[in-house]
Write an enzyme that holds these catalytic residues in place. Structure first.
Site, PDB file in Angstrom:
ATOM      1  N   GLY A  73       0.796  -1.220   0.000  1.00 46.82           N
ATOM      2  CA  GLY A  73       0.000   0.000   0.000  1.00 46.82           C
ATOM      3  C   GLY A  73       0.823   1.261   0.000  1.00 46.82           C
ATOM      4  O   GLY A  73       0.478   2.247  -0.670  1.00 46.82           O
ATOM      5  N   ASP A 118      10.674  -6.806  -2.231  1.00 46.28           N
ATOM      6  CA  ASP A 118       9.470  -7.385  -1.625  1.00 46.28           C
ATOM      7  C   ASP A 118       9.378  -8.847  -2.031  1.00 46.28           C
ATOM      8  O   ASP A 118       9.467  -9.165  -3.219  1.00 46.28           O
ATOM      9  CB  ASP A 118       8.211  -6.632  -2.073  1.00 46.28           C
ATOM     10  CG  ASP A 118       7.006  -6.929  -1.187  1.00 46.28           C
ATOM     11  OD1 ASP A 118       6.741  -8.121  -0.927  1.00 46.28           O
ATOM     12  OD2 ASP A 118       6.339  -5.980  -0.741  1.00 46.28           O
ATOM     13  N   ASN A 166      -5.196  -7.289  -1.543  1.00 41.77           N
ATOM     14  CA  ASN A 166      -4.324  -6.131  -1.723  1.00 41.77           C
ATOM     15  C   ASN A 166      -4.954  -5.046  -2.598  1.00 41.77           C
ATOM     16  O   ASN A 166      -4.578  -3.872  -2.511  1.00 41.77           O
ATOM     17  CB  ASN A 166      -3.011  -6.541  -2.395  1.00 41.77           C
ATOM     18  CG  ASN A 166      -2.206  -7.552  -1.621  1.00 41.77           C
ATOM     19  OD1 ASN A 166      -1.519  -8.384  -2.204  1.00 41.77           O
ATOM     20  ND2 ASN A 166      -2.267  -7.513  -0.296  1.00 41.77           N
ATOM     21  N   LEU A 167      -5.894  -5.432  -3.456  1.00 42.30           N
ATOM     22  CA  LEU A 167      -6.281  -4.565  -4.567  1.00 42.30           C
ATOM     23  C   LEU A 167      -7.006  -3.294  -4.155  1.00 42.30           C
ATOM     24  O   LEU A 167      -7.037  -2.323  -4.911  1.00 42.30           O
ATOM     25  CB  LEU A 167      -7.146  -5.351  -5.560  1.00 42.30           C
ATOM     26  CG  LEU A 167      -6.472  -6.589  -6.185  1.00 42.30           C
ATOM     27  CD1 LEU A 167      -7.392  -7.222  -7.225  1.00 42.30           C
ATOM     28  CD2 LEU A 167      -5.135  -6.230  -6.816  1.00 42.30           C
ATOM     29  N   HIS A 168      -7.607  -3.251  -2.964  1.00 40.41           N
ATOM     30  CA  HIS A 168      -8.376  -2.058  -2.608  1.00 40.41           C
ATOM     31  C   HIS A 168      -7.474  -0.875  -2.278  1.00 40.41           C
ATOM     32  O   HIS A 168      -7.930   0.267  -2.247  1.00 40.41           O
ATOM     33  CB  HIS A 168      -9.320  -2.365  -1.430  1.00 40.41           C
ATOM     34  CG  HIS A 168      -8.788  -2.039  -0.074  1.00 40.41           C
ATOM     35  ND1 HIS A 168      -7.741  -2.734   0.503  1.00 40.41           N
ATOM     36  CD2 HIS A 168      -9.155  -1.079   0.822  1.00 40.41           C
ATOM     37  CE1 HIS A 168      -7.506  -2.230   1.703  1.00 40.41           C
ATOM     38  NE2 HIS A 168      -8.344  -1.223   1.930  1.00 40.41           N
ATOM     39  N   ARG A 169      -6.184  -1.122  -2.064  1.00 43.55           N
ATOM     40  CA  ARG A 169      -5.285  -0.017  -1.708  1.00 43.55           C
ATOM     41  C   ARG A 169      -3.954  -0.038  -2.469  1.00 43.55           C
ATOM     42  O   ARG A 169      -3.252   0.971  -2.500  1.00 43.55           O
ATOM     43  CB  ARG A 169      -4.988  -0.068  -0.200  1.00 43.55           C
ATOM     44  CG  ARG A 169      -4.195  -1.283   0.232  1.00 43.55           C
ATOM     45  CD  ARG A 169      -4.188  -1.479   1.737  1.00 43.55           C
ATOM     46  NE  ARG A 169      -3.368  -2.622   2.157  1.00 43.55           N
ATOM     47  CZ  ARG A 169      -3.738  -3.889   2.075  1.00 43.55           C
ATOM     48  NH1 ARG A 169      -4.924  -4.205   1.569  1.00 43.55           N
ATOM     49  NH2 ARG A 169      -2.939  -4.856   2.491  1.00 43.55           N
ATOM     50  N   LYS A 202       5.033  -9.005  -6.400  1.00 40.63           N
ATOM     51  CA  LYS A 202       4.770  -7.573  -6.254  1.00 40.63           C
ATOM     52  C   LYS A 202       5.926  -6.736  -6.790  1.00 40.63           C
ATOM     53  O   LYS A 202       5.723  -5.766  -7.532  1.00 40.63           O
ATOM     54  CB  LYS A 202       4.527  -7.232  -4.779  1.00 40.63           C
ATOM     55  CG  LYS A 202       3.205  -7.692  -4.222  1.00 40.63           C
ATOM     56  CD  LYS A 202       3.024  -7.208  -2.790  1.00 40.63           C
ATOM     57  CE  LYS A 202       1.679  -7.618  -2.227  1.00 40.63           C
ATOM     58  NZ  LYS A 202       1.489  -7.129  -0.843  1.00 40.63           N
ATOM     59  N   ASN A 261       5.927  -4.009   9.225  1.00 45.13           N
ATOM     60  CA  ASN A 261       6.295  -4.640  10.491  1.00 45.13           C
ATOM     61  C   ASN A 261       7.506  -3.953  11.111  1.00 45.13           C
ATOM     62  O   ASN A 261       8.387  -3.430  10.407  1.00 45.13           O
ATOM     63  CB  ASN A 261       6.563  -6.137  10.298  1.00 45.13           C
ATOM     64  CG  ASN A 261       7.785  -6.401   9.450  1.00 45.13           C
ATOM     65  OD1 ASN A 261       8.899  -6.481   9.962  1.00 45.13           O
ATOM     66  ND2 ASN A 261       7.588  -6.554   8.134  1.00 45.13           N
ATOM     67  N   CYS A 301      -2.544  -4.620   9.360  1.00 42.62           N
ATOM     68  CA  CYS A 301      -3.685  -4.345   8.480  1.00 42.62           C
ATOM     69  C   CYS A 301      -4.589  -5.558   8.326  1.00 42.62           C
ATOM     70  O   CYS A 301      -5.803  -5.416   8.114  1.00 42.62           O
ATOM     71  CB  CYS A 301      -3.182  -3.887   7.114  1.00 42.62           C
ATOM     72  SG  CYS A 301      -2.351  -2.292   7.139  1.00 42.62           S
ATOM     73  N   CYS A 316      13.200  28.227 -28.253  1.00 41.48           N
ATOM     74  CA  CYS A 316      13.329  28.214 -26.785  1.00 41.48           C
ATOM     75  C   CYS A 316      12.507  27.033 -26.277  1.00 41.48           C
ATOM     76  O   CYS A 316      12.266  26.085 -27.041  1.00 41.48           O
ATOM     77  CB  CYS A 316      12.871  29.539 -26.178  1.00 41.48           C
ATOM     78  SG  CYS A 316      11.119  29.907 -26.414  1.00 41.48           S
TER      79      CYS A 316
END
Length: 394
Positions: free
Chosen positions: A41, A62, A70-73, A86, A131, A185, A345
């Site tokens: 996230g 990672d 995971n997809l909602h955030r 990831k 963590n 979470c 320019c």
């Protein structure tokens, strides 16, 4: 020779136009090496914005794979990515957006065994984990190696962030021991927008640190309430019992002294010139400008931006800034008032003004690039043709 390629210049021009950024700041980003630990996230918005900004070398660490929860955030992932690494998916997304940077996705969790290999060449490390054990590892390693790092955490509707620098308070000054019974979470949930908010704070602090020797975020803990949309700041100080506050001779801190992040050569440090007011004059579209340029056997190509902008990227020619004595210097370079002079320019405004000044002085064949380099670089085929033409004349 340009400091940026045509593609880079087009990609970053809105950055370069900022007085706070300029060519110097963008070069710092181009040379910078950043490690992002965690691609969830927090890591998604951090990586997305640092990559888009032009940070030249990004490593994403990672060991997790993408799950539907995971997809909602975690906004860089799609339903089709479920089950994939990831780190590797994020690396691909960054290069899809910006092919001019180097991105490495490391599909393994950070540990004491791989920390030296992954972190030691970084100018700054961003903690996007979930963590405390990983944060303690990052903190202790960065203390020894004098590497700045940025911490952030989110839980429920609240989050916090801090930038720790080698000479300031460290993470253990705030959290001497790993807290116990702190939910994550998975147990407590997290508001979908909260990681985005804290990730943006991390990314912004990182950019400020990389482009400037001073960063106002250092030594402060930022507390964000997602329910109240409020951001509070706490000034941090060293805990006298912490290892970071001990004399250098008795502490592992300060084993090596790191240079200013993304340090540039002295020749790349010239200040940016101010943009002058402009007059409206006859101007040519990029297509017509290039066609006429190619049709002239003898011509004078004039860049009226600053010397620093010219070094950043140019299509050739002589650079004479509007902040200088334009007419005198053009006359010295091209005394023939009937010569064809092609002026450009960044946006076309300064070239319009230059054409007006030169026309009043008696020059008769003057061409201004409408929309400037910004418009020309959008026409990729034209840019290629012009580059080949100018190379043949060099």
């Amino acid at each position: 020779m340009s400091l940026f390629t045509a593609g880079e210049w087009l990609q970053y021009q809105r950055h370069v136009q900022l007085n706070e950024m300029g060519v110097t700041g963008q070069l710092r980003l181009k040379h910078a090496k950043v490690v992002i630990v965690g691609a969830g996230g927090l890591g998604c918005p951090v990586a997305m914005y640092l990559g888009a900004a032009g940070v030249g070398h990004i490593t994403i660490v990672d060991g997790d794979c993408i799950s539907q929860t995971n997809l909602h955030r975690q906004i860089l992932f799609s339903f089709a990515d479920i089950g994939k690494s990831k780190a590797r998916v994020v690396a691909k997304r960054l290069n899809d957006n910006n092919p001019f940077i180097t991105v490495l996705g490391v599909n393994e969790p950070l540990s004491a065994a791989n920390m030296h290999r992954l972190l030691n060449k970084a100018d700054i490390v961003l903690d996007c984990t979930d963590n405390f054990a990983a944060r303690m590892l990052i903190n202790d390693h960065c203390l020894v190696q004098a590497i700045p790092w940025i911490y952030a955490s989110v839980l429920g509707t609240n989050g916090q962030m801090a930038l720790f620098t080698p000479d300031g308070p460290c993470f253990r000054c705030v959290f001497p021991e790993i807290p116990v019974d702190v939910p994550d979470c998975n147990a407590a949930g997290v508001l979908s927008t909260l990681p985005g908010m804290l990730g943006l704070l991390q990314a912004n602090s990182c950019l400020q640190y990389l482009i400037s020797e001073q960063c106002e975020s250092a030594g402060k803990l930022y507390l964000f309430s997602g329910s109240a949309n409020q951001l509070r700041t706490i000034n941090l100080s060293k805990n006298t019992q912490c290892v970071c506050a001990q004399p250098k001779a008795k502490s592992p801190v300060g084993v090596r002294v790191r240079a200013t992040p993304a340090k540039l050569k002295e020749s790349e440090q010239a200040s940016i010139d101010s943009i002058a007011a402009c007059h409206q004059n006859t101007k040519l579209t990029p297509q017509t400008f290039v066609n006429l340029l190619l049709g002239h056997k003898t011509l004078f190509l004039l860049d009226v931006r600053s010397e620093q902008e010219h070094r950043g990227f140019n299509i050739g020619g002589v650079c004479i800034s509007l902040s200088e004595d334009l007419l005198q210097q053009v006359t010295a370079e091209c005394a023939d008032r009937t010569a064809a002079i092609f002026v450009y320019c960044q946006s076309g405004k300064r070239s319009d003004q230059a054409v007006g000044l030169l026309s009043e002085a008696g020059y008769s064949e003057l061409y201004s690039l409408e929309g400037g380099l910004s418009a020309l670089l959008e026409e990729r085929q034209l840019t290629k043709i012009l580059s080949e033409f100018l190379a043949s004349r060099a």
